[in-house]
Design an enzyme around this catalytic site. Sequence first.
Site, mmCIF file in Angstrom:
data_model
loop_
_atom_site.group_PDB
_atom_site.id
_atom_site.type_symbol
_atom_site.label_atom_id
_atom_site.label_comp_id
_atom_site.label_asym_id
_atom_site.label_seq_id
_atom_site.Cartn_x
_atom_site.Cartn_y
_atom_site.Cartn_z
ATOM 1 N N SER A 1 0.827 -1.205 0.000
ATOM 2 C CA SER A 1 0.000 0.000 0.000
ATOM 3 C C SER A 1 0.868 1.264 0.000
ATOM 4 O O SER A 1 1.539 1.551 -0.978
ATOM 5 C CB SER A 1 -0.963 -0.027 1.185
ATOM 6 N N LYS B 1 -22.842 16.373 9.505
ATOM 7 C CA LYS B 1 -21.700 16.847 10.270
ATOM 8 C C LYS B 1 -21.118 15.745 11.158
ATOM 9 O O LYS B 1 -19.911 15.708 11.407
ATOM 10 C CB LYS B 1 -22.107 18.061 11.124
#
Length: 371
Positions: free
Chosen positions: A178, A231
């Site tokens: 990765s 949010k």
Amino acid sequence: MDNLENRENQVQETQETQEKKVQYYADGRFSNDPAPAAPKQPKKPVPTWAKALMIIGAVILVIVLLTTGCNKLVEDFKSEFKGTDITKVETDFGHDYIGVVYVEGEISEDGTGTYNHAYILNSIDAMINDSDNKGMILYVDTPGGSVFASDELHLKIKEYQDQTGRPVYSSMQSMAASGGYYISASCDKIIANRNCWTGSIGVTMGTIYDVTGLLDKAGIKTQTITSGRNKAMGSSTEKMTAEQREILQSLIDEAYDQFVGIVAEGRDMKDSEVRKIADGRIYTAKQAQKLGLVDEVGTFEDAVENMKKEYKLSDCAVEEFESVVSTDIWSLLGESAESRLSAGFFSADMIEALTDLNGKVEFSYISDIKK
């Protein structure tokens, strides 16, 4: 005269005989036997409550000793490096050299454990400004790390290449997955150890925990006051909506596109070619070589010899840039909230640890499968 001596001897013998005489008492002992010892009283059993107190005391003592020992270990470590700038790099070697930069452990801007982000960036900067430096080899042994830190290191490597024109190799060790592959993709040559795992081209957001059911069972109620419906997305105490999932997926997709572009450019491949093999899976060194992700299978020593031969650097020394290990109490204990959760210990402490993850979302170029 003789009679007198005989009489005195008879008297003395009579006295000795009388002293040897003993009396027999009713209790079966003679008068010259030692007095019997007082009979032993049976021991009273320790009350259960006392045993419990003793066990509790022993446990508390062990905890105190362990805590004191860990605190002392941390303090000793801090005092050892107190006043030392572990990000400082010096390159005054006085001769031409190939610099080896160690990228070990999880790549993170926080720089804890075996990885020191600031030190590595400073090392590359130092070599950029050092005319004695003739090349750089990345010694990579990492499962990856955060998107931000991986990309920042990638950009610093590109800066070294663009400003100096010197060669950069990646020498992959046990694991270069990765983010470990992300920083290697643009190198002039990638040489992987035959036992290396690499690839894992993709992005992860980790695990978002939904603990609403657990909180209900524990009788815990939560309320989150926000300015908008999205949010608090990612909160472990709120169920994720389809809209929020789509928003987070769009962030993942953008980071993934960036990763694919880095690999395509570095390995001279088409985006479509990269996407076919970039589904997040890991590859062995030989598999990666067949797919064009790795140039050669070999050791670190092979990488050094190859660079010296290819770029006529046979007279160059090899200088290592390996950062001082930095740590905290959790890394010393090998503990984290997520590791404790994965162990399946659900208690009041675990509920607190879960809620601590509230709203914490980190995008990573990291392999979930680690050696």
